[in-house]
Design a protein around this motif. Structure first.
Motif, PDB file in Angstrom:
ATOM      1  N   PRO A 134      36.879  46.007  28.442  1.00 19.57           N
ATOM      2  CA  PRO A 134      37.870  46.429  29.435  1.00 19.57           C
ATOM      3  C   PRO A 134      37.853  45.589  30.707  1.00 19.57           C
ATOM      4  O   PRO A 134      38.815  45.638  31.483  1.00 19.57           O
ATOM      5  CB  PRO A 134      37.462  47.877  29.734  1.00 19.57           C
ATOM      6  CG  PRO A 134      36.006  47.934  29.425  1.00 19.57           C
ATOM      7  CD  PRO A 134      35.814  47.008  28.245  1.00 19.57           C
ATOM      8  N   VAL A 135      36.800  44.834  30.942  1.00 21.20           N
ATOM      9  CA  VAL A 135      36.688  44.054  32.176  1.00 21.20           C
ATOM     10  C   VAL A 135      36.690  42.558  31.905  1.00 21.20           C
ATOM     11  O   VAL A 135      37.439  41.791  32.513  1.00 21.20           O
ATOM     12  CB  VAL A 135      35.393  44.431  32.952  1.00 21.20           C
ATOM     13  CG1 VAL A 135      35.237  43.540  34.180  1.00 21.20           C
ATOM     14  CG2 VAL A 135      35.414  45.899  33.340  1.00 21.20           C
ATOM     15  N   GLY A 136      35.865  42.109  30.970  1.00 18.88           N
ATOM     16  CA  GLY A 136      35.638  40.688  30.748  1.00 18.88           C
ATOM     17  C   GLY A 136      34.221  40.338  31.158  1.00 18.88           C
ATOM     18  O   GLY A 136      33.403  41.229  31.419  1.00 18.88           O
ATOM     19  N   PRO A 171      32.227  29.258  30.552  1.00 18.79           N
ATOM     20  CA  PRO A 171      33.425  29.935  31.022  1.00 18.79           C
ATOM     21  C   PRO A 171      33.167  31.373  31.505  1.00 18.79           C
ATOM     22  O   PRO A 171      32.223  32.026  31.068  1.00 18.79           O
ATOM     23  CB  PRO A 171      34.343  29.967  29.790  1.00 18.79           C
ATOM     24  CG  PRO A 171      33.807  28.948  28.859  1.00 18.79           C
ATOM     25  CD  PRO A 171      32.342  28.924  29.108  1.00 18.79           C
ATOM     26  N   GLN A 172      34.072  31.795  32.390  1.00 24.55           N
ATOM     27  CA  GLN A 172      34.141  33.183  32.813  1.00 24.55           C
ATOM     28  C   GLN A 172      35.498  33.699  32.347  1.00 24.55           C
ATOM     29  O   GLN A 172      36.529  33.073  32.597  1.00 24.55           O
ATOM     30  CB  GLN A 172      33.962  33.295  34.321  1.00 24.55           C
ATOM     31  CG  GLN A 172      32.618  32.695  34.757  1.00 24.55           C
ATOM     32  CD  GLN A 172      32.183  33.093  36.144  1.00 24.55           C
ATOM     33  OE1 GLN A 172      32.862  33.805  36.866  1.00 24.55           O
ATOM     34  NE2 GLN A 172      31.004  32.629  36.530  1.00 24.55           N
ATOM     35  N   MET A 173      35.479  34.816  31.663  1.00 20.53           N
ATOM     36  CA  MET A 173      36.635  35.273  30.864  1.00 20.53           C
ATOM     37  C   MET A 173      37.158  36.624  31.365  1.00 20.53           C
ATOM     38  O   MET A 173      36.469  37.639  31.295  1.00 20.53           O
ATOM     39  CB  MET A 173      36.197  35.378  29.397  1.00 20.53           C
ATOM     40  CG  MET A 173      37.225  35.936  28.439  1.00 20.53           C
ATOM     41  SD  MET A 173      36.575  35.831  26.736  1.00 20.53           S
ATOM     42  CE  MET A 173      37.734  36.889  25.871  1.00 20.53           C
ATOM     43  N   PHE A 174      38.384  36.599  31.897  1.00 18.44           N
ATOM     44  CA  PHE A 174      39.013  37.819  32.396  1.00 18.44           C
ATOM     45  C   PHE A 174      40.497  37.801  32.055  1.00 18.44           C
ATOM     46  O   PHE A 174      41.076  36.739  31.790  1.00 18.44           O
ATOM     47  CB  PHE A 174      38.824  37.932  33.920  1.00 18.44           C
ATOM     48  CG  PHE A 174      37.383  37.971  34.334  1.00 18.44           C
ATOM     49  CD1 PHE A 174      36.636  39.124  34.172  1.00 18.44           C
ATOM     50  CD2 PHE A 174      36.771  36.849  34.862  1.00 18.44           C
ATOM     51  CE1 PHE A 174      35.289  39.161  34.539  1.00 18.44           C
ATOM     52  CE2 PHE A 174      35.432  36.866  35.231  1.00 18.44           C
ATOM     53  CZ  PHE A 174      34.693  38.023  35.069  1.00 18.44           C
ATOM     54  N   ARG A 175      41.095  38.968  32.090  1.00 19.73           N
ATOM     55  CA  ARG A 175      42.533  39.051  31.842  1.00 19.73           C
ATOM     56  C   ARG A 175      43.285  38.567  33.081  1.00 19.73           C
ATOM     57  O   ARG A 175      42.810  38.696  34.209  1.00 19.73           O
ATOM     58  CB  ARG A 175      42.934  40.470  31.457  1.00 19.73           C
ATOM     59  CG  ARG A 175      42.304  40.902  30.129  1.00 19.73           C
ATOM     60  CD  ARG A 175      42.925  42.169  29.582  1.00 19.73           C
ATOM     61  NE  ARG A 175      42.216  42.637  28.388  1.00 19.73           N
ATOM     62  CZ  ARG A 175      42.453  42.216  27.154  1.00 19.73           C
ATOM     63  NH1 ARG A 175      43.397  41.301  26.950  1.00 19.73           N
ATOM     64  NH2 ARG A 175      41.770  42.689  26.128  1.00 19.73           N
ATOM     65  N   ALA A 203      36.104  43.617  43.519  1.00 19.76           N
ATOM     66  CA  ALA A 203      37.169  44.575  43.207  1.00 19.76           C
ATOM     67  C   ALA A 203      36.624  45.869  42.612  1.00 19.76           C
ATOM     68  O   ALA A 203      37.397  46.765  42.274  1.00 19.76           O
ATOM     69  CB  ALA A 203      38.169  43.937  42.242  1.00 19.76           C
ATOM     70  N   GLY A 204      35.307  45.958  42.475  1.00 18.92           N
ATOM     71  CA  GLY A 204      34.695  47.189  41.988  1.00 18.92           C
ATOM     72  C   GLY A 204      34.445  47.216  40.494  1.00 18.92           C
ATOM     73  O   GLY A 204      34.123  48.280  39.948  1.00 18.92           O
ATOM     74  N   LEU A 205      34.545  46.088  39.834  1.00 18.54           N
ATOM     75  CA  LEU A 205      34.354  46.021  38.393  1.00 18.54           C
ATOM     76  C   LEU A 205      33.007  45.370  38.071  1.00 18.54           C
ATOM     77  O   LEU A 205      32.417  44.687  38.898  1.00 18.54           O
ATOM     78  CB  LEU A 205      35.497  45.237  37.749  1.00 18.54           C
ATOM     79  CG  LEU A 205      36.891  45.821  37.994  1.00 18.54           C
ATOM     80  CD1 LEU A 205      37.968  44.858  37.538  1.00 18.54           C
ATOM     81  CD2 LEU A 205      37.036  47.167  37.298  1.00 18.54           C
ATOM     82  N   ALA A 206      32.540  45.585  36.858  1.00 16.43           N
ATOM     83  CA  ALA A 206      31.237  45.068  36.440  1.00 16.43           C
ATOM     84  C   ALA A 206      31.408  44.153  35.236  1.00 16.43           C
ATOM     85  O   ALA A 206      31.439  44.614  34.090  1.00 16.43           O
ATOM     86  CB  ALA A 206      30.287  46.220  36.100  1.00 16.43           C
ATOM     87  N   PRO A 207      31.512  42.848  35.459  1.00 18.11           N
ATOM     88  CA  PRO A 207      31.646  41.909  34.342  1.00 18.11           C
ATOM     89  C   PRO A 207      30.424  41.952  33.427  1.00 18.11           C
ATOM     90  O   PRO A 207      29.305  42.206  33.876  1.00 18.11           O
ATOM     91  CB  PRO A 207      31.765  40.541  35.035  1.00 18.11           C
ATOM     92  CG  PRO A 207      32.241  40.855  36.415  1.00 18.11           C
ATOM     93  CD  PRO A 207      31.606  42.173  36.753  1.00 18.11           C
ATOM     94  N   ARG A 208      30.658  41.672  32.162  1.00 19.24           N
ATOM     95  CA  ARG A 208      29.571  41.684  31.180  1.00 19.24           C
ATOM     96  C   ARG A 208      28.919  40.305  31.092  1.00 19.24           C
ATOM     97  O   ARG A 208      29.604  39.278  31.065  1.00 19.24           O
ATOM     98  CB  ARG A 208      30.101  42.076  29.812  1.00 19.24           C
ATOM     99  CG  ARG A 208      29.015  42.179  28.741  1.00 19.24           C
ATOM    100  CD  ARG A 208      29.541  42.840  27.498  1.00 19.24           C
ATOM    101  NE  ARG A 208      28.509  42.945  26.471  1.00 19.24           N
ATOM    102  CZ  ARG A 208      28.682  43.536  25.293  1.00 19.24           C
ATOM    103  NH1 ARG A 208      29.848  44.090  25.008  1.00 19.24           N
ATOM    104  NH2 ARG A 208      27.704  43.584  24.419  1.00 19.24           N
ATOM    105  N   LEU A 209      27.601  40.295  31.043  1.00 19.84           N
ATOM    106  CA  LEU A 209      26.839  39.068  30.876  1.00 19.84           C
ATOM    107  C   LEU A 209      26.673  38.774  29.386  1.00 19.84           C
ATOM    108  O   LEU A 209      26.221  39.622  28.628  1.00 19.84           O
ATOM    109  CB  LEU A 209      25.470  39.195  31.533  1.00 19.84           C
ATOM    110  CG  LEU A 209      25.479  39.353  33.063  1.00 19.84           C
ATOM    111  CD1 LEU A 209      24.142  39.864  33.547  1.00 19.84           C
ATOM    112  CD2 LEU A 209      25.824  38.028  33.725  1.00 19.84           C
TER     113      LEU A 209
END
Length: 234
Positions: A134-136, A171-175, A203-209
């Motif tokens: 849901p985050v990236g 890379p860093q992967m987000f929508r 922005a309050g989100l937690a990207p996955r490592l």
């Protein structure tokens, strides 16, 4: 063939930096490595991937080196204006993606221009792990060495627990839309973001490592280039 589990994606390469620490006569992304420029090697990491929708490269307005590259004529590669900071270059690239018809939910992979040793296995693993996230997230490597926190006097203040420390790679992967909004809001708030993940965090989100290979090296100093040249046998 691409596995059905791997999503299609766009790639963004911010390449407007000058790389002053390389002490070279040109930006580091245009230095020669194994017969091509670093930037050409970096682009090649994506151009042969079947899931690629297109690439946007953010370049300085007066960049004299890009037009000399054969890949500058590749119809899959589009140009966006570079900014004074990495976040500005990425934001401009996202605007270009919107112009190209990219959807709000399309995956965007942002990758350093001077990180030419991205393994295909790492790229595919990132795409697979984050396909339905849901985050990236981002490629990263757990800290391997003992870490010290220093004081202003250059002396050790404490030893940091390395078990919770990761080194952020790309890379860093987000929508597309969430990343665009995060970067825009950070800019308005005057928040300095060092990478796309930090914008999403703000922005309050937690990207996955997603653990990747440690040899996904970013060329920052002359010895980095020498190491890659030796590894590639050139």
């Amino acid at each position: 063939m691409m596995s059905d589990s791997l999503p299609a994606f766009w790639a963004v390469i911010p390449a407007a930096g000058i790389g002053s620490r390389m002490r070279a006569d040109r930006p580091k992304q245009y230095l020669a490595l194994a017969g091509r420029t670093i930037l050409e090697h970096t682009l090649a990491c994506f151009l042969d991937h079947p899931g690629l929708k297109g690439v946007v490269v953010s370049l300085a307005e007066d960049d004299p080196f890009w037009p000399q590259l054969s890949c500058a004529r590749d119809l899959r590669i589009h140009r966006a204006p570079g900014g004074s900071e990495r976040a500005d270059s990425v934001f401009n690239a996202l605007l270009r993606l919107v112009e190209l018809g990219a959807g709000e939910d399309d995956w965007v992979l942002v990758h350093d221009a001077a990180r030419p040793n991205l393994a295909r296995s790492d790229l595919d693993n990132l795409l697979a792990v984050l396909a339905d996230d849901p985050v990236g997230g981002l490629l990263a490597v757990p800290a391997r060495d003992t870490l010290k926190r220093a004081g202003p006097d250059g002396r050790v203040r404490e030893t940091v627990d390395r078990s919770v420390i990761w080194q952020a790679y790309t890379p860093q992967m987000f929508r597309l839309a969430p990343l665009q909004h995060a970067l825009a809001d950070a800019r308005v708030a005057g928040v300095a973001v060092t990478d796309e993940a930090s914008a999403m965090e703000w922005a309050g989100l937690a990207p996955r490592l997603v653990e990747g290979r440690a040899d996904n090296l970013k060329v920052t100093r002359p010895e980095d280039l020498q190491w890659l040249a030796q590894r590639w046998g050139r």
